[in-house]
Design an enzyme around this catalytic site. Structure first.
Site, mmCIF file in Angstrom:
data_model
loop_
_atom_site.group_PDB
_atom_site.id
_atom_site.type_symbol
_atom_site.label_atom_id
_atom_site.label_comp_id
_atom_site.label_asym_id
_atom_site.label_seq_id
_atom_site.Cartn_x
_atom_site.Cartn_y
_atom_site.Cartn_z
ATOM 1 N N ASP A 1 0.679 -1.189 0.383
ATOM 2 C CA ASP A 1 -0.211 0.069 -0.230
ATOM 3 C C ASP A 1 1.390 1.136 -0.099
ATOM 4 O O ASP A 1 0.350 2.163 0.895
ATOM 5 C CB ASP A 1 -0.896 0.260 1.152
ATOM 6 N N CYS B 1 -20.992 -12.985 -4.953
ATOM 7 C CA CYS B 1 -21.568 -11.534 -4.687
ATOM 8 C C CYS B 1 -23.057 -11.757 -4.135
ATOM 9 O O CYS B 1 -23.719 -11.600 -3.856
ATOM 10 C CB CYS B 1 -21.202 -10.661 -4.528
ATOM 11 N N CYS C 1 -26.977 -10.026 -3.376
ATOM 12 C CA CYS C 1 -26.159 -9.229 -2.208
ATOM 13 C C CYS C 1 -26.286 -8.475 -2.277
ATOM 14 O O CYS C 1 -25.122 -7.423 -3.151
ATOM 15 C CB CYS C 1 -25.502 -10.156 -1.302
ATOM 16 N N CYS D 1 -23.876 -4.414 1.841
ATOM 17 C CA CYS D 1 -22.968 -3.612 2.110
ATOM 18 C C CYS D 1 -23.417 -2.046 1.246
ATOM 19 O O CYS D 1 -22.750 -1.282 2.092
ATOM 20 C CB CYS D 1 -21.270 -3.664 1.534
ATOM 21 N N CYS E 1 -16.681 8.828 1.260
ATOM 22 C CA CYS E 1 -17.025 7.092 2.140
ATOM 23 C C CYS E 1 -15.981 8.054 3.932
ATOM 24 O O CYS E 1 -15.263 8.527 3.644
ATOM 25 C CB CYS E 1 -15.558 6.658 1.498
ATOM 26 N N CYS F 1 -19.668 -1.773 6.061
ATOM 27 C CA CYS F 1 -18.925 -2.229 5.054
ATOM 28 C C CYS F 1 -18.576 -4.578 5.097
ATOM 29 O O CYS F 1 -19.266 -5.221 4.546
ATOM 30 C CB CYS F 1 -18.721 -2.296 3.689
ATOM 31 N N CYS G 1 -20.799 -7.949 5.532
ATOM 32 C CA CYS G 1 -21.069 -9.004 4.680
ATOM 33 C C CYS G 1 -20.253 -10.533 5.728
ATOM 34 O O CYS G 1 -20.261 -10.862 6.175
ATOM 35 C CB CYS G 1 -19.266 -8.969 3.903
#
Length: 355
Positions: A143, A198, A201, A204, A224, A254, A258
């Protein structure tokens, strides 16, 4: 079939790399090539919509983010790894999130900064490879550079990118960090994850406190909570402040909702366990920290990167969202004359919420 796939020595090395990665504490290691054309198209569309907000670095590097050999010339393969970080049961985190007086910090930031730990492990992995085959070209990332880590991990078979834009693994959910080694070794690629689980669904999308997930697989960072509390340097938009609740650093909603995270594993890494009771602090208590205390209690933590002023800014908003009480008003009033204009503005807003 590529040359790498048909070379027994390279296939054997790939298996050894995965074994060494497991020994070093990575829960999974995958290998992929450098074609990220689909991810590049998605990124360019996202940038064109302005969803990156003030994160200028998302477009500053041109195509280096989606073309690994531009970032690190000579790159032929990418080793992608993941490491679990969940420090406590999700129910415990949810309990803190549901308490308006609690200071909620995203669970990835409760322990030591993951960048150094994973980078050190990746270096050890590279050292093991080098000891086996002599010097080779590589560069490790955590990152820390223009790298499309989730797209790479998906191509390497580590999971699929969910509707919230995080990577999900069927057997481990999404509470994990990612890291990469770009290398000039022509290693055989693992099959990509071509199955998105997913389904229909929308948990989230529905739970996002600021409705930042504007459509499946599309996150408007400008809304966000993680962006607003970590990346944004200036004032938090007034209309979004009430939606932040008690989230003072990042957001986990989220992930908490999940369904795949029922398969998540608690971390075995001691460095990822909560430090300084950061998983159970009260808003009033952390708002009272001096800058010296803030620096001491966030030493070696990812939290420190936002600095003391933004820390106070975030907590002021959370106190504005807290239940009205004499201690809350007293705490805010004590910082009405703060040296920082940024802090003062958010404190005055918060006080106005209690009148």
């Amino acid at each position: 079939m590529t040359e790498a796939d048909s070379d027994p020595a390279l296939s054997e090395l790939a298996q050894r790399i995965k074994h060494w990665g497991s020994e070093l504490g990575f829960q999974q290691v995958g290998i992929t090539g450098i074609d990220l054309a689909d991810a590049e198209a998605h990124l360019q569309t996202w940038l064109a919509k302005g969803f990156h907000g003030d994160m200028d670095y998302m477009q500053r590097h041109g195509l280096k983010r989606s073309r690994p050999d531009l970032l690190q010339p000579g790159t032929l393969s990418i080793i992608s790894v993941r490491m679990d970080y969940l420090p406590e049961a999700a129910a415990t985190s949810q309990q803190a999130l549901d308490d308006p007086a609690a200071a909620y910090i995203s669970r990835y930031a409760l322990g030591r900064d993951y960048h150094k730990l994973i980078r050190n492990r990746l270096q050890k992995l590279a050292d093991k490879i080098q000891a086996e085959i002599d010097p080779f070209g590589y560069r490790a990332f955590v990152d820390s550079a223009p790298v499309l880590e989730k797209a790479i991990a998906e191509k390497a078979g580590l999971g699929w990118i969910g509707k919230h834009s995080n990577l999900i693994n069927r057997k481990a959910g999404s509470w994990f960090f990612l890291g990469e080694i770009y290398t000039d070794l022509p290693l055989p690629a693992d099959p990509p994850n071509n199955h998105n689980h997913c389904g229909a669904c929308t948990a989230c999308l529905d739970i996002c406190p600021t409705q930042a997930i504007v459509a499946p697989y599309q996150v408007d960072a400008r809304r966000c909570v993680s962006y607003l509390t970590i990346e944004l340097h200036g004032a938090i938009p007034v209309e979004l402040r009430p939606l932040l609740g008690n989230r003072i650093y990042g957001c986990d909603d989220c992930q908490l909702v999940c369904p795949w995270n029922r398969f998540a594993h608690l971390t075995g890494e001691g460095d990822f366990k909560p430090r300084h009771q950061l998983n159970s602090q009260e808003l009033i208590a952390v708002f009272a920290w001096t800058e010296t205390e803030f620096l001491a209690k966030t030493e070696g933590s990812a939290i420190r990167r936002i600095g003391y002023q933004r820390w106070l800014r975030n907590i002021a908003v959370a106190l504005g969202n807290a239940k009205t009480s004499p201690p809350v008003i007293e705490a805010l009033t004590a910082r009405r004359e703060d040296d920082s204009e940024l802090v003062r503005e958010h404190v005055l807003w918060a006080l106005a919420q209690h009148h």
